[in-house]
Design an enzyme around this catalytic site. Structure first.
Site, short mmCIF file in Angstrom:
data_model
loop_
_atom_site.label_atom_id
_atom_site.label_comp_id
_atom_site.label_asym_id
_atom_site.label_seq_id
_atom_site.Cartn_x
_atom_site.Cartn_y
_atom_site.Cartn_z
N GLY A 1 -7.77 -13.91 -7.96
CA GLY A 1 -8.29 -13.34 -6.72
C GLY A 1 -7.45 -13.66 -5.50
O GLY A 1 -7.87 -13.44 -4.37
N ALA A 2 -6.25 -14.18 -5.70
CA ALA A 2 -5.40 -14.59 -4.57
C ALA A 2 -4.40 -13.51 -4.21
O ALA A 2 -3.59 -13.68 -3.31
CB ALA A 2 -4.66 -15.88 -4.92
N GLY A 3 -4.43 -12.38 -4.93
CA GLY A 3 -3.47 -11.32 -4.65
C GLY A 3 -2.13 -11.54 -5.34
O GLY A 3 -1.11 -11.00 -4.92
N ASP B 1 2.26 -3.71 -9.90
CA ASP B 1 2.04 -5.02 -10.50
C ASP B 1 2.51 -5.06 -11.95
O ASP B 1 3.15 -6.02 -12.39
CB ASP B 1 0.55 -5.41 -10.41
CG ASP B 1 0.04 -5.36 -8.98
OD1 ASP B 1 0.87 -5.32 -8.05
OD2 ASP B 1 -1.19 -5.35 -8.78
N HIS C 1 0.84 -1.21 0.00
CA HIS C 1 0.00 0.00 0.00
C HIS C 1 0.87 1.26 0.00
O HIS C 1 0.46 2.30 0.50
CB HIS C 1 -1.00 -0.01 1.17
CG HIS C 1 -2.05 -1.07 1.00
ND1 HIS C 1 -3.18 -0.86 0.25
CD2 HIS C 1 -2.11 -2.35 1.41
CE1 HIS C 1 -3.91 -1.98 0.25
NE2 HIS C 1 -3.27 -2.91 0.94
N THR C 2 2.04 1.13 -0.55
CA THR C 2 2.93 2.30 -0.70
C THR C 2 2.95 2.79 -2.14
O THR C 2 3.28 3.94 -2.39
CB THR C 2 4.37 1.93 -0.29
OG1 THR C 2 4.71 0.68 -0.89
CG2 THR C 2 4.52 1.83 1.21
N SER D 1 -3.04 -11.73 -11.10
CA SER D 1 -3.39 -12.44 -12.34
C SER D 1 -3.96 -11.47 -13.37
O SER D 1 -3.69 -11.61 -14.57
CB SER D 1 -4.38 -13.57 -12.05
OG SER D 1 -5.56 -13.05 -11.47
N SER D 2 -4.73 -10.48 -12.93
CA SER D 2 -5.32 -9.59 -13.94
C SER D 2 -4.29 -8.66 -14.57
O SER D 2 -4.35 -8.40 -15.77
CB SER D 2 -6.52 -8.83 -13.38
OG SER D 2 -6.30 -8.46 -12.06
C1 GLA Z 1 -2.92 -4.28 -5.09
C2 GLA Z 1 -2.63 -3.24 -6.14
C3 GLA Z 1 -1.17 -2.78 -6.05
C4 GLA Z 1 -0.82 -2.37 -4.64
C5 GLA Z 1 -1.21 -3.48 -3.67
C6 GLA Z 1 -0.97 -3.09 -2.22
O1 GLA Z 1 -2.23 -5.46 -5.38
O2 GLA Z 1 -2.88 -3.74 -7.43
O3 GLA Z 1 -0.96 -1.73 -6.97
O4 GLA Z 1 -1.43 -1.16 -4.29
O5 GLA Z 1 -2.57 -3.82 -3.80
O6 GLA Z 1 0.38 -2.90 -2.00
#
Ligand code: GLA
Length: 382
Positions: free
Chosen positions: A121-123, A171, A36-37, A126-127
């Protein structure tokens, strides 16, 4: 050709009765630290994983698009001159076309078959991997090799402007720029980056809690708004511009919740810089402690953890050979990462799987990952 590429080329042949001219690949990612930076113009330290979206494609002579997804067993067609919003995986492909055309690219259409093995959806992004693969596919079809930073910005624009997912730039940047065996230290304001080798003898365990969050997450957008409000109240362009001392002297301008959100971002930026130093010194123990501190801050100050994420992180840390663990990605559900001694990897995986299932009543998916290379285009001959 490696087996996965051959299988995809064969799928293209059976779908289109012709050989593909290009294969593109864009990996997913985990973030080691710096959560979240990115949308606060700060620092991140992600790495690519050995799971990716792949497209086999053949340029068309017209401006028509035909893309088939193997996982969805679905074919989507559209015209580059008449992009219409809809729902589903193909929006990331359309969004790529939209962003590139907005930026002045003249695109040709292509026939493509897409496949991927990044859990959705696992973080694990993928998208963004779909978007980045699509950008590279359009570039290949137009016979151009895009600059990776420009491609990342186009990918970000596609997701933000077309799909309506308002993430940061991390990402797309790591999917394009990652280097095998390294994490990507990225300044999300200047987009300057450095490849930092992972500490010797260490692997990154990806711990999927098997819990999922929705894609367009209102809680994520709420955190972004709180960070923007904090920056405004502190009189800076972004939270990146505040250090810990400056924050302490002005924190009383913020209400309690906003103060904790800001404190996470400000301390997390500091932890990324320390993590880079620890990695440069090959100090896995120091890096692990920073991961632990990041998780505590995300759990208590930013409030984006969950019971499942806390459980898997605590279980991971108890295991011999684990130096630290934290949630990775946006949070709320999905995956954690742990820094684990390579030779303890198999026993770590078995123990965490067993204890997590007992504690949470769900089976986790655990993999030991070596940092993978970033996205690429391969031209097929013959
Ligand atoms: C998601 C967002 C990223 C980033 C993270 C948190 O994955 O796609 O850009 O903000 O949350 O670090």
């Amino acid at each position: 050709m490696e087996p996965r590429q051959r299988a995809l080329a064969q799928a293209f042949e059976s779908h289109f009765n012709a050989k593909p001219s290009f294969l593109v690949r864009a990996p997913g990612r985990v973030n080691l630290i710096g959560e979240h930076t990115d949308y606060n113009e700060g620092y991140v330290l992600p790495m690519a994983i050995d799971r990716a979206v792949r497209i086999a494609l053949r340029p068309r002579l017209d401006r028509r698009m035909i893309v088939h997804s193997l996982e969805y067993n679905q074919t989507v067609e559209f015209q580059l001159d008449d992009l219409q919003k809809n729902k589903g995986w193909a929006e990331y492909v359309k969004g790529a076309a939209w962003a590139m055309q907005q930026a002045g690219w003249t695109l040709s259409g292509w026939d493509g078959v897409m496949t991927g093995d990044i859990p959705r959806g696992a973080g694990l992004s993928s998208s963004s991997a779909v978007t980045v693969a699509a950008i590279l596919a359009f570039a290949a079809a137009s016979d151009r090799e895009p600059d990776p930073v420009r491609a990342a910005l186009l990918g970000h624009q596609a997701e933000d402007g077309w799909v309506g997912v308002h993430g940061g730039i991390m990402d797309q940047m790591v999917s394009l720029l990652a280097r095998a065996g390294h994490a990507l230290f990225l300044d999300c304001r200047t987009l300057e980056y450095q490849h930092i080798p992972l500490p010797e003898g260490m692997v990154v365990a990806v711990l999927d809690t098997s819990t999922r969050r929705g894609l367009v997450d209102s809680a994520y957008n709420e955190r972004r708004r709180q960070c923007d409000a904090a920056a405004k109240a502190l009189g800076v362009r972004a939270l990146r511009d505040v250090d810990e001392a400056g924050f302490r002297s002005r924190a009383d301008r913020l209400d309690e919740a906003t103060r904790r959100r800001a404190r996470h971002v400000i301390t997390e930026n500091g932890r990324v810089l320390q993590a880079v130093e620890a990695m440069r010194g090959g100090d896995a123990a120091a890096l692990g402690l920073l991961l632990d501190a990041s998780h505590a801050s995300l759990r208590d100050d930013f409030e984006v953890s969950s019971a499942a994420l806390n459980a898997v992180v605590e279980i991971a840390r108890r295991q011999p050979g684990c130096h630290g663990a934290r949630l990775t990605g946006a949070g709320f559900a999905g995956c954690a990462v742990a820094l684990v001694e390579r030779e303890r990897g198999p026993e770590f995986t078995a123990a965490v799987a067993k204890e997590y299932e007992q504690a949470a009543g769900m089976k986790p998916a655990i993999s030991l990952t070596e940092a993978a290379a970033g996205a690429g285009i391969a031209r097929l001959t013959g």
